[in-house]
Design an enzyme around this catalytic site. Structure first.
Site, mmCIF file in Angstrom:
data_model
loop_
_atom_site.group_PDB
_atom_site.id
_atom_site.type_symbol
_atom_site.label_atom_id
_atom_site.label_comp_id
_atom_site.label_asym_id
_atom_site.label_seq_id
_atom_site.Cartn_x
_atom_site.Cartn_y
_atom_site.Cartn_z
ATOM 1 C CE1 TYR A 18 -10.047 -4.870 6.160
ATOM 2 C CE2 TYR A 18 -9.919 -3.521 7.828
ATOM 3 C CZ TYR A 18 -9.475 -3.695 6.881
ATOM 4 O OH TYR A 18 -8.418 -3.248 6.418
ATOM 5 C CG HIS A 35 -2.058 -1.249 1.132
ATOM 6 N ND1 HIS A 35 -2.564 -1.645 2.162
ATOM 7 C CD2 HIS A 35 -2.728 -1.431 -0.122
ATOM 8 C CE1 HIS A 35 -3.260 -2.401 1.693
ATOM 9 N NE2 HIS A 35 -3.539 -2.299 0.556
ATOM 10 C CB ALA A 36 0.937 3.975 -2.253
ATOM 11 N NE ARG A 37 -4.154 4.561 2.925
ATOM 12 C CZ ARG A 37 -5.536 5.074 2.815
ATOM 13 N NH1 ARG A 37 -5.905 6.083 2.268
ATOM 14 N NH2 ARG A 37 -6.263 4.070 3.031
ATOM 15 C CD GLU A 38 -0.682 0.393 4.567
ATOM 16 O OE1 GLU A 38 -0.065 -0.536 4.355
ATOM 17 O OE2 GLU A 38 -1.952 0.411 4.047
ATOM 18 N NE ARG A 81 -6.417 -0.050 0.544
ATOM 19 C CZ ARG A 81 -6.392 -0.619 1.399
ATOM 20 N NH1 ARG A 81 -5.985 -0.152 2.391
ATOM 21 N NH2 ARG A 81 -6.755 -1.944 1.623
ATOM 22 C CG ASN A 116 -3.210 -6.963 0.896
ATOM 23 O OD1 ASN A 116 -2.393 -7.712 0.580
ATOM 24 N ND2 ASN A 116 -3.443 -6.601 2.365
ATOM 25 N NE ARG A 117 -9.424 -5.394 0.450
ATOM 26 C CZ ARG A 117 -8.823 -4.993 1.301
ATOM 27 N NH1 ARG A 117 -7.625 -5.630 1.246
ATOM 28 N NH2 ARG A 117 -8.956 -4.260 2.157
ATOM 29 C CD GLU A 157 -2.362 -3.326 8.967
ATOM 30 O OE1 GLU A 157 -1.977 -2.404 8.891
ATOM 31 O OE2 GLU A 157 -3.115 -4.105 8.151
ATOM 32 C CG HIS A 197 -0.087 -3.762 5.014
ATOM 33 N ND1 HIS A 197 -0.747 -3.550 4.172
ATOM 34 C CD2 HIS A 197 0.629 -5.070 4.576
ATOM 35 C CE1 HIS A 197 -0.846 -4.368 2.795
ATOM 36 N NE2 HIS A 197 0.091 -5.189 3.260
ATOM 37 C CB SER A 198 1.154 1.426 8.702
ATOM 38 O OG SER A 198 0.938 2.520 7.869
ATOM 39 C CE1 TYR A 199 -4.944 3.945 12.211
ATOM 40 C CE2 TYR A 199 -4.574 4.330 9.916
ATOM 41 C CZ TYR A 199 -5.474 4.388 11.085
ATOM 42 O OH TYR A 199 -6.483 4.949 10.948
HETATM 43 O O1 0X9 Z 1 -6.698 -4.080 4.175
HETATM 44 C C1 0X9 Z 1 -5.902 -4.513 4.138
HETATM 45 O O2 0X9 Z 1 -5.427 -4.936 3.110
HETATM 46 C C2 0X9 Z 1 -4.975 -4.421 5.426
HETATM 47 N N1 0X9 Z 1 -4.814 -3.480 6.182
HETATM 48 S S1 0X9 Z 1 -4.485 -1.657 5.545
HETATM 49 O O3 0X9 Z 1 -4.855 -1.042 6.604
HETATM 50 N N2 0X9 Z 1 -2.894 -2.128 5.691
HETATM 51 O O4 0X9 Z 1 -4.974 -1.716 4.249
HETATM 52 C C3 0X9 Z 1 -5.205 -5.645 6.293
HETATM 53 C C4 0X9 Z 1 -4.998 -7.042 5.280
HETATM 54 C C5 0X9 Z 1 -5.177 -8.448 6.457
HETATM 55 N N3 0X9 Z 1 -5.272 -9.484 5.489
HETATM 56 C C6 0X9 Z 1 -6.176 -10.206 4.620
HETATM 57 N N4 0X9 Z 1 -7.407 -9.461 4.765
HETATM 58 N N5 0X9 Z 1 -6.048 -10.907 3.975
HETATM 59 ZN ZN ZN Z 2 -1.873 -1.669 3.991
#
Ligand code: 0X9
Ligand code: ZN
Length: 428
Positions: free
Chosen positions: A366, A187-190, A244, A260-261, A389, A314-316
């Protein structure tokens, strides 16, 4: 110079300035019931707001970033829903200005900061080109070392043709050992994430204050990818601090996929992602549609024979999370992952008392499918797969002041070392 040229130069200069965030706010919202929560989430979707911290099963509170144009409307709507709301960050630009303040140097600087790498300051955030130079310098430096070696490979290119690099650090005896892969900057902003991964490299290569490095090198081969999303990272420096995603053009004047999706294990945009190309959590057209996620996929599949752990920084939120992110069910060996994570977080807390939460990402945070951690475990078969995180818990969010780089990195290194040294690497 012609008038057109003058006008062009003027606009080129203006557009070269990063966007300012004067008066931009982050709200903390606390719904009292599931119904109120659902209404707030609907509002978030309709207005396409940027959720900094999502609510979880046990904690309905959330932090949401709102531009000044939308603030009155959002506050009125939330009050009409009945949820509590307060201004969490009043002026984001103030935080961004504070972030730039040079870090105060303590008397207890770790080895990394004692000038061994004279050209690189580990207590500051850097542009991508400076990071690339640092990695190249590490390779040159290890050529003169007798017990440590390192090599740099480009595992792919981003959509804007930036290198995605992996640095391997190992003993120079030619033996192969079980390996650990660590990445940052998905994620870019982290920004604290690449900074932390670079610090790890430095401690491992040049030695650290706790003398963990020799044991860690005797036990493992190490792979580091400090900036997995270079296009997004650069964009967050030059243009929009809160970016992001990556920067792939999607049409409709919208850019970027949330890497990350986008990973291909139980990929599903309807679980914590989106099919809306303008959304901050756009999952991509298909699993592994992106060059950056594919580069990681190919590299891990080619190098996972004896890979014990995958850690993505990652953060945060200060959390040490294990799979799954796509479901609230747990992997069959979750207790092993839980125990190892707790060794990491308890060692981490010894320096400054920083508390991390351990658990599965769905249960602690989540549900969100398509994360690199889920794929590393489910797709590449790496047993100890985690998302970490980093600092803080929301006071600065993604805009962590440079002053906190050193404590964040020192404690994270200690946590990583204790975690890695606790792993059982015997086969079978
Ligand atoms: O949402 C995310 O991608 C991660 N949090 S962030 O605030 N850095 O964007 C958490 C990812 C946790 N892992 C999975 N959901 N697989
Ligand atoms: Zn992240």
């Amino acid at each position: 110079m012609s008038l057109i040229a003058v006008v062009f130069l003027f606009f080129a200069h203006v557009s070269a300035e990063p966007m300012r965030f004067d008066g931009h706010k982050v709200l903390q919202i606390l719904p009292h019931s599931v119904e109120e929560l659902e209404h707030v989430l609907q509002l978030h979707d309709v207005l396409d707001l940027d959720m900094w911290r999502y609510p979880s099963k046990n904690n309905f509170s959330m932090e949401m970033y709102v531009e000044p144009e939308k603030i009155d409307h959002v506050l009125t709507a939330i009050k009409a829903i009945g949820a509590d709301v307060r201004i969490w960050i009043d002026d984001l630009q103030k935080l961004i200005d504070e972030e730039k303040q040079p870090a105060k140097r303590s008397f207890h600087l770790p080895f990394a900061s004692q000038g061994k790498n004279a050209g690189f300051d580990h207590l500051a955030y850097h542009r991508f080109s400076t990071i690339k130079q640092y990695l190249a310098d590490v390779v040159t430096a290890t050529q003169a070392m007798s017990t440590v070696t390192s090599s740099l490979s480009t595992i792919g290119y981003s959509s804007e043709s930036n290198e995605i690099q992996v640095l391997k650090v190992s003993r120079s005896d030619g033996q192969s050992r079980p390996s650990i892969f660590i990445d940052g900057g998905i994620h870019a902003r982290e920004w604290i994430s690449p900074a932390t991964v670079l610090y790890f490299i430095n401690q491992l290569v040049y030695g650290d204050e706790f003398d963990y490095a020799p044991q860690l090198l005797d036990k493992f081969d190490w792979y580091f990818a400090p900036v997995l999303n270079p296009d997004g990272y650069e964009y967050s420096h030059t243009t929009y601090r809160l970016w992001r995603k990556n920067r792939v053009p999607n049409g409709r004047n919208c850019f970027g996929t949330d890497l990350n999706r986008n990973f291909g294990y139980q990929w599903n945009p309807s679980v914590g992602g989106s099919t809306n190309v303008c959304s901050d959590v756009y999952s991509g057209a298909t699993a592994f549609s992106e060059k950056e996620s594919t580069a990681l996929e190919t590299f891990l599949l080619n190098n996972n024979q004896n890979m014990v752990a995958y850690l993505t920084y990652h953060s945060y939120g200060q959390m040490w999370l294990y799979p799954w992110g796509y479901t609230s069910a747990l992997p069959s060996d979750w207790q092993d992952l839980d125990a190892a994570a707790k060794i990491g977080t308890s060692a981490l807390s010894e320096l400054y008392g920083t508390q991390y939460t351990v658990g599965s990402s769905t249960n602690v945070l989540y549900s969100a499918a398509g994360g690199s951690d889920d794929w590393a475990k489910g797709g590449a078969g790496v047993k100890y797969s985690y998302t970490i995180e980093l600092r803080d818990t929301g006071a600065h969010g993604f805009v962590l002041p440079q002053n906190q780089i050193e404590p964040n990195c020192r404690e994270s290194w200690r946590g990583l070392a204790a975690f890695a040294l606790s792993l059982n690497t015997r086969k079978g």
